[in-house]
Design a protein around this motif. Sequence first.
Motif, PDB file in Angstrom:
ATOM      1  N   LEU A 267      27.441 -26.809 -10.721  1.00 51.60           N
ATOM      2  CA  LEU A 267      26.720 -25.547 -10.788  1.00 51.60           C
ATOM      3  C   LEU A 267      27.688 -24.366 -10.727  1.00 51.60           C
ATOM      4  O   LEU A 267      27.475 -23.341 -11.380  1.00 51.60           O
ATOM      5  CB  LEU A 267      25.698 -25.466  -9.648  1.00 51.60           C
ATOM      6  CG  LEU A 267      24.596 -26.522  -9.659  1.00 51.60           C
ATOM      7  CD1 LEU A 267      23.639 -26.308  -8.492  1.00 51.60           C
ATOM      8  CD2 LEU A 267      23.841 -26.536 -10.982  1.00 51.60           C
ATOM      9  N   TYR A 268      28.756 -24.497  -9.948  1.00 50.39           N
ATOM     10  CA  TYR A 268      29.745 -23.420  -9.859  1.00 50.39           C
ATOM     11  C   TYR A 268      30.494 -23.257 -11.173  1.00 50.39           C
ATOM     12  O   TYR A 268      30.686 -22.136 -11.675  1.00 50.39           O
ATOM     13  CB  TYR A 268      30.726 -23.712  -8.730  1.00 50.39           C
ATOM     14  CG  TYR A 268      31.848 -22.702  -8.623  1.00 50.39           C
ATOM     15  CD1 TYR A 268      31.610 -21.419  -8.144  1.00 50.39           C
ATOM     16  CD2 TYR A 268      33.143 -23.029  -9.015  1.00 50.39           C
ATOM     17  CE1 TYR A 268      32.629 -20.482  -8.053  1.00 50.39           C
ATOM     18  CE2 TYR A 268      34.176 -22.106  -8.920  1.00 50.39           C
ATOM     19  CZ  TYR A 268      33.913 -20.834  -8.443  1.00 50.39           C
ATOM     20  OH  TYR A 268      34.924 -19.920  -8.359  1.00 50.39           O
ATOM     21  N   ALA A 269      30.920 -24.373 -11.761  1.00 50.93           N
ATOM     22  CA  ALA A 269      31.738 -24.316 -12.975  1.00 50.93           C
ATOM     23  C   ALA A 269      30.899 -24.164 -14.240  1.00 50.93           C
ATOM     24  O   ALA A 269      31.437 -23.790 -15.291  1.00 50.93           O
ATOM     25  CB  ALA A 269      32.599 -25.574 -13.082  1.00 50.93           C
ATOM     26  N   GLY A 270      29.595 -24.459 -14.145  1.00 49.79           N
ATOM     27  CA  GLY A 270      28.758 -24.428 -15.349  1.00 49.79           C
ATOM     28  C   GLY A 270      28.986 -25.615 -16.251  1.00 49.79           C
ATOM     29  O   GLY A 270      28.540 -25.631 -17.407  1.00 49.79           O
ATOM     30  N   ALA A 284      15.421 -17.991 -16.454  1.00 50.62           N
ATOM     31  CA  ALA A 284      15.246 -18.120 -15.004  1.00 50.62           C
ATOM     32  C   ALA A 284      16.182 -19.181 -14.437  1.00 50.62           C
ATOM     33  O   ALA A 284      16.741 -19.018 -13.349  1.00 50.62           O
ATOM     34  CB  ALA A 284      13.792 -18.469 -14.684  1.00 50.62           C
ATOM     35  N   LEU A 285      16.371 -20.267 -15.190  1.00 50.06           N
ATOM     36  CA  LEU A 285      17.250 -21.336 -14.734  1.00 50.06           C
ATOM     37  C   LEU A 285      18.707 -20.882 -14.776  1.00 50.06           C
ATOM     38  O   LEU A 285      19.495 -21.220 -13.882  1.00 50.06           O
ATOM     39  CB  LEU A 285      17.037 -22.572 -15.612  1.00 50.06           C
ATOM     40  CG  LEU A 285      17.238 -23.945 -14.954  1.00 50.06           C
ATOM     41  CD1 LEU A 285      16.414 -24.054 -13.686  1.00 50.06           C
ATOM     42  CD2 LEU A 285      16.876 -25.055 -15.934  1.00 50.06           C
ATOM     43  N   ILE A 286      19.074 -20.120 -15.782  1.00 46.41           N
ATOM     44  CA  ILE A 286      20.435 -19.575 -15.864  1.00 46.41           C
ATOM     45  C   ILE A 286      20.708 -18.662 -14.672  1.00 46.41           C
ATOM     46  O   ILE A 286      21.768 -18.735 -14.033  1.00 46.41           O
ATOM     47  CB  ILE A 286      20.626 -18.811 -17.186  1.00 46.41           C
ATOM     48  CG1 ILE A 286      20.603 -19.781 -18.363  1.00 46.41           C
ATOM     49  CG2 ILE A 286      21.937 -18.026 -17.176  1.00 46.41           C
ATOM     50  CD1 ILE A 286      20.562 -19.104 -19.717  1.00 46.41           C
ATOM     51  N   ALA A 287      19.735 -17.804 -14.339  1.00 42.32           N
ATOM     52  CA  ALA A 287      19.905 -16.896 -13.202  1.00 42.32           C
ATOM     53  C   ALA A 287      20.009 -17.671 -11.898  1.00 42.32           C
ATOM     54  O   ALA A 287      20.780 -17.296 -11.004  1.00 42.32           O
ATOM     55  CB  ALA A 287      18.735 -15.914 -13.147  1.00 42.32           C
ATOM     56  N   HIS A 288      19.247 -18.762 -11.793  1.00 44.64           N
ATOM     57  CA  HIS A 288      19.281 -19.532 -10.548  1.00 44.64           C
ATOM     58  C   HIS A 288      20.600 -20.295 -10.420  1.00 44.64           C
ATOM     59  O   HIS A 288      21.140 -20.422  -9.317  1.00 44.64           O
ATOM     60  CB  HIS A 288      18.105 -20.497 -10.493  1.00 44.64           C
ATOM     61  CG  HIS A 288      17.755 -20.923  -9.103  1.00 44.64           C
ATOM     62  ND1 HIS A 288      17.327 -20.031  -8.131  1.00 44.64           N
ATOM     63  CD2 HIS A 288      17.802 -22.135  -8.498  1.00 44.64           C
ATOM     64  CE1 HIS A 288      17.113 -20.687  -7.011  1.00 44.64           C
ATOM     65  NE2 HIS A 288      17.397 -21.954  -7.200  1.00 44.64           N
ATOM     66  N   ARG A 291      23.009 -18.005  -8.958  1.00 44.44           N
ATOM     67  CA  ARG A 291      22.865 -17.873  -7.501  1.00 44.44           C
ATOM     68  C   ARG A 291      23.624 -18.998  -6.795  1.00 44.44           C
ATOM     69  O   ARG A 291      24.291 -18.771  -5.788  1.00 44.44           O
ATOM     70  CB  ARG A 291      21.390 -17.903  -7.116  1.00 44.44           C
ATOM     71  CG  ARG A 291      20.583 -16.730  -7.630  1.00 44.44           C
ATOM     72  CD  ARG A 291      19.149 -16.753  -7.119  1.00 44.44           C
ATOM     73  NE  ARG A 291      18.365 -15.726  -7.775  1.00 44.44           N
ATOM     74  CZ  ARG A 291      17.500 -15.937  -8.769  1.00 44.44           C
ATOM     75  NH1 ARG A 291      17.296 -17.184  -9.213  1.00 44.44           N
ATOM     76  NH2 ARG A 291      16.841 -14.937  -9.309  1.00 44.44           N
ATOM     77  N   TRP A 292      23.520 -20.212  -7.324  1.00 44.04           N
ATOM     78  CA  TRP A 292      24.249 -21.327  -6.726  1.00 44.04           C
ATOM     79  C   TRP A 292      25.762 -21.149  -6.912  1.00 44.04           C
ATOM     80  O   TRP A 292      26.550 -21.545  -6.048  1.00 44.04           O
ATOM     81  CB  TRP A 292      23.792 -22.660  -7.326  1.00 44.04           C
ATOM     82  CG  TRP A 292      22.563 -23.187  -6.653  1.00 44.04           C
ATOM     83  CD1 TRP A 292      21.305 -23.223  -7.143  1.00 44.04           C
ATOM     84  CD2 TRP A 292      22.498 -23.739  -5.330  1.00 44.04           C
ATOM     85  NE1 TRP A 292      20.441 -23.768  -6.209  1.00 44.04           N
ATOM     86  CE2 TRP A 292      21.145 -24.093  -5.097  1.00 44.04           C
ATOM     87  CE3 TRP A 292      23.432 -23.979  -4.330  1.00 44.04           C
ATOM     88  CZ2 TRP A 292      20.720 -24.672  -3.894  1.00 44.04           C
ATOM     89  CZ3 TRP A 292      23.007 -24.550  -3.137  1.00 44.04           C
ATOM     90  CH2 TRP A 292      21.680 -24.891  -2.932  1.00 44.04           C
ATOM     91  N   ARG A 293      26.148 -20.549  -8.041  1.00 44.83           N
ATOM     92  CA  ARG A 293      27.581 -20.275  -8.264  1.00 44.83           C
ATOM     93  C   ARG A 293      28.092 -19.314  -7.195  1.00 44.83           C
ATOM     94  O   ARG A 293      29.178 -19.509  -6.636  1.00 44.83           O
ATOM     95  CB  ARG A 293      27.758 -19.686  -9.669  1.00 44.83           C
ATOM     96  CG  ARG A 293      29.203 -19.381 -10.037  1.00 44.83           C
ATOM     97  CD  ARG A 293      29.318 -18.977 -11.498  1.00 44.83           C
ATOM     98  NE  ARG A 293      28.920 -20.073 -12.368  1.00 44.83           N
ATOM     99  CZ  ARG A 293      27.926 -20.022 -13.244  1.00 44.83           C
ATOM    100  NH1 ARG A 293      27.220 -18.915 -13.395  1.00 44.83           N
ATOM    101  NH2 ARG A 293      27.635 -21.065 -13.981  1.00 44.83           N
ATOM    102  N   ALA A 415      23.548  -8.002  -5.459  1.00 45.88           N
ATOM    103  CA  ALA A 415      22.143  -8.429  -5.419  1.00 45.88           C
ATOM    104  C   ALA A 415      21.955  -9.640  -4.518  1.00 45.88           C
ATOM    105  O   ALA A 415      20.967  -9.733  -3.781  1.00 45.88           O
ATOM    106  CB  ALA A 415      21.653  -8.736  -6.831  1.00 45.88           C
ATOM    107  N   GLU A 416      22.887 -10.591  -4.573  1.00 45.00           N
ATOM    108  CA  GLU A 416      22.710 -11.839  -3.830  1.00 45.00           C
ATOM    109  C   GLU A 416      23.264 -11.781  -2.411  1.00 45.00           C
ATOM    110  O   GLU A 416      22.696 -12.375  -1.501  1.00 45.00           O
ATOM    111  CB  GLU A 416      23.370 -13.001  -4.592  1.00 45.00           C
ATOM    112  CG  GLU A 416      22.787 -13.257  -5.968  1.00 45.00           C
ATOM    113  CD  GLU A 416      21.285 -13.538  -5.932  1.00 45.00           C
ATOM    114  OE1 GLU A 416      20.807 -14.137  -4.950  1.00 45.00           O
ATOM    115  OE2 GLU A 416      20.590 -13.147  -6.882  1.00 45.00           O
TER     116      GLU A 416
END
Length: 528
Positions: A267-270, A284-288, A291-293, A415-416
């Motif tokens: 999730l961090y590296a994509g 929405a999944l890309i934005a989430h 957040r995990w990144r 934001a996060e």
Amino acid sequence: MGDTLNIPEWTYYADKGGLDPLGMQNSSVALYQRLIPGIGNVTLRMRYYGLYPWLVRHYLQTNGSTDPEVWRVFLRRAEALYALIANQAGGELGVAGTVWAIRAVTAAKTGGGSIPIDFGAAAAPGSDDHYFAQSWGVFGLAYQSQLYEIGILSRGDGHGIPLPSKESGMALADGFEFAMGEAAQIFKDVHARGLVTLTELDALSPFAPSQIAFGSAERNVYQRVLFRKSADGDAPDSFRTQTLLLVLKVAEILGSPPDAEELRWALYAGQTQDGYPLELGDAALIAHCERWRIYQANDLCHVALEALLRFVLDALGAEPAGIPPRQLLERLVADMREASGAAPQNWRLLLDGIELADNAGDRAQPDSEWSLADDIMRTARRANGFVDGETAFKAVRLLAALHKRSLKESWPLEAELGPFTNDAFHSLLSERAFLRRYESHDFWELIARLVEERVIRRHLAVAMRKLRQQKDYTFLIESQNGRLRRRKQDGPVYTNPRLQPAITFLKDIHILGGQGLTSHGVEALAAA
């Protein structure tokens, strides 16, 4: 160098160690609690989410007393019996009371199996041979708060006895009851008696955590609860659903269920370690995923600073009489300077010269964030390890990589992490602001300031706050008579973001299997 702490020899204090010694892990915890609500680090099996609403309904139908002590005894008996069932069914993991259950079942078998196990006595509050020390069992320790948060239980009006929620709670109670078949009545009878034979435990095997049937109504309700949709994309249900969908995306690419570590790095590296990208598509999944990144980057940030704290502690370990702060800083900077070779003039030039790894989670790239963090942890987490200037400078390079990547990829840190950056919280956002403030200063002056202000002084301030507010003595460094001394050793740790229990839940309800996604998993991903 801040407050001097003198503890009289006759004074007693509780030694709690250096948990979150820099006050930075709490921002990571606050973030992951938002990202995957309704699942906890100690909610280890999905079937408890069906067992408890079923138990609550049974209690209300057969007893209904609002006396908390009556409910507590009922609850503890059920948990003790469940531990025996899980053990007898094959030593299943993730069940509270397992150690006691192994002992009790072994004793019963040694006796020929003719003498029933008195689980009622083991469940009685204050029992010398208790199944579980926590007064309210694993329900009170782990599951109650999550069952309220996820909407399976609701709070009783004017009393502390929980109620099954009208939608999810009652549906799970019905599905659980149907799945148990005849074993449901056996459980009720045995529970009321407080005694159980080995033969009865065998008859109760349908209750075991692993026995959720692939095509059952019970399983379907679990999936609906976990993947509940909400019109509000920022609602807790939406965040949990999006996190679980990200798990499925990674499992689909890998062809097997991920473990928590490879999941957080993907999730961090994509992308996976092998370079297969996470093709998410949905905004929405890309934005989430982002957040995990940010969560992972924040965790790496405090790991880097805690590694520098270990660097300080190891240096102080060679000075049992203590050392003046300025002398300590000069020695630490000299060690890093020697290990670093030619350093740039300032932080800005360091960032300009960094070549970020194409895949931050690639273990084969020596300068990837994964490799830097792994090298740091291998040294700093060993009890007999020693963080020298080379490892400490890797921590600095990790901070620089996080700083540069956050700018290059325009992470929405404000934001996060903005809500978690104040006197009580520190984060990647606050540390990036510090580094930017001094980015044009002499490089080694900045590093000395970083160690002094963001490591030594911060630890002393955090430990002092814990002493004043919580009466916990967590000092790793003591400042006395103008000298710093090491009091206790410690090292960097990652926070635990609930991902492993989430993966286990998905396995329990047959969404993840040996080849990654099952047919249920494929359907869940397609329905997103």
